[in-house]
Design an enzyme around this catalytic site. Structure first.
Site, PDB file in Angstrom:
ATOM      1  N   LYS A 110      45.690 111.267 125.100  1.00 26.33           N
ATOM      2  CA  LYS A 110      44.489 110.451 124.882  1.00 26.33           C
ATOM      3  C   LYS A 110      43.217 111.293 124.841  1.00 26.33           C
ATOM      4  CE  LYS A 110      45.922 105.849 125.977  1.00 26.33           C
ATOM      5  NZ  LYS A 110      45.800 104.627 126.715  1.00 26.33           N
ATOM      6  N   LYS A 190      56.199 107.643 119.766  1.00 26.87           N
ATOM      7  CA  LYS A 190      56.437 106.260 120.208  1.00 26.87           C
ATOM      8  C   LYS A 190      55.555 105.276 119.439  1.00 26.87           C
ATOM      9  CE  LYS A 190      53.184 105.090 123.753  1.00 26.87           C
ATOM     10  NZ  LYS A 190      52.854 103.962 124.546  1.00 26.87           N
ATOM     11  N   LYS A 193      50.072 100.702 119.876  1.00 26.43           N
ATOM     12  CA  LYS A 193      49.195  99.712 119.233  1.00 26.43           C
ATOM     13  C   LYS A 193      47.874 100.298 118.760  1.00 26.43           C
ATOM     14  CE  LYS A 193      48.904  97.396 123.675  1.00 26.43           C
ATOM     15  NZ  LYS A 193      48.156  98.294 124.540  1.00 26.43           N
TER      16      LYS A 193
END
Ligand code: AQP
Length: 325
Positions: A110, A190, A193
């Site tokens: 992130k 993975k 969203k």
């Protein structure tokens, strides 16, 4: 058993969130004391729109209900409506070594993807606070959250050793199938969203969208429909998704697909997903018209969670030598 788990309100809930987390929640809610939270404080660590944020939170509560979480059985609430989550997070920060936060995989990903901030680094401490505040025994999550739950366990143990037995050390629960659904556009990553819309199937995608996204899903060289994660990551991912929603074993699907093409597999999978996701879409539409009912569920959920959280925080403040007023 006491169960806690949550999902961030940003982005569309996808079939990975469902198979990794929500599917487990539905099975657990009958026989356990469950708290399912919309983790809005976690979501604001990455870019979001404050104007539409409340709507997103509300929508996620609707998603929980539409997917089958029963408010008569489980406590459903917004993280920020129980202030003790933030307070406990601060206290847990003081017993969490920085090095442990810097080595978290999600932090590394992130902080590369977004502008770095202290919230991204402290994300797992807030998650530990969510879990420990309720003396949670089991945390049902997808594979990607395992590392964070392990850290929560370490934090609980460390706190208990500094200040005396205070927190239950939780266990992580990860399903064998569906714990890590991969992206349709890049099956080595993975499903997420916050990625491109074509890379995931939302629980509420229309049949047309499902068909389009599955038909565009990345496949592999060769023709054989065979589960082989290393050499055929695309086909393996499609087979896994098929297995999750058909509840058939992968070997059984391989047998059924023996003489079929990649296109046949995609067509069958699109039909299966359309059929299985249809009830979710219908329920969501129905609930979207009942906003006051959903708000009432969140309000009641927060009240119930608050009683538990206040009691725990009183104990924690006493243990660390802070004032209880
Ligand atoms: N691909 C996945 N396969 C299986 N489980 C998954 N989960 C997430 N992705 C997959 C599980 O869903 C729960 C909620 O996740 P979250 O919203 O808290 O955040 P996340 O793990 O970071 O999920 P996303 O979709 O990747 O969101 P963004 O893109 O916003 O970061 C967790 O139990 C998680 O394990």
């Amino acid at each position: 058993m006491r169960i806690f788990s949550g999902i961030q309100p940003t982005g569309n809930i996808h079939i990975g969130n469902y198979s990794g987390a929500i599917k487990q929640w539905i099975d657990l809610q009958d026989k356990n004391e469950c708290l399912f939270c919309v983790v809005d404080l976690h979501a604001i660590t990455t870019p979001y729109d404050p104007e539409t944020f409340q709507k997103m939170c509300m929508e996620k509560a609707i998603v929980y209900l539409a997917a089958g979480i029963d408010p008569e059985k489980a406590i459903i609430f917004l993280q920020s409506s129980v202030k003790e989550h933030s307070e406990l997070c601060w206290l847990l920060n003081t017993v969490t070594p920085l090095g442990e936060l810097y080595r978290m995989t999600q932090y590394k990903e992130k902080s590369q993807k977004h502008k770095e901030n202290a919230g991204i680094l402290n994300y797992p401490v807030l998650m530990a606070a969510d879990i420990l505040l309720y003396d949670t025994e089991v945390v049902p999550v997808g594979e990607d959250q395992k590392q964070h739950v392990e850290l929560a366990k370490d934090i609980a143990r460390r706190f208990n050793s500094y200040f005396g037995e205070t927190f239950t050390v939780p266990k992580v629960q990860i399903l064998k199938t569906g714990a890590r659904v991969m992206s349709l556009s890049d099956p080595t990553k993975k499903m997420s969203k916050s990625d491109d819309e074509d890379s995931y199937i939302s629980l509420f995608d229309s049949p047309e969208k499902i068909r389009k996204k599955i038909s565009r899903a990345v496949t592999d060289t060769g023709k054989e429909i065979k589960y082989d994660k290393k050499n055929k990551p695309g086909i393996s991912n499609l087979l896994s998704i098929y297995s999750i929603f058909s509840e058939k074993k992968i070997e059984e699907i391989e047998k059924e697909m023996k003489d079929k093409s990649y296109k046949d597999l995609k067509d069958d999978l699109a039909s299966l997903l359309t059929e299985k996701l249809e009830p979710f879409r219908r329920k969501k539409e129905e609930l979207s018209k009942r906003e006051i009912y959903v708000q009432e569920i969140l309000k009641k959920g927060a009240e119930r969670a608050r009683v538990m959280a206040e009691e725990k925080m009183e104990e924690v403040r006493k243990k660390v030598g802070l004032q209880n007023n």
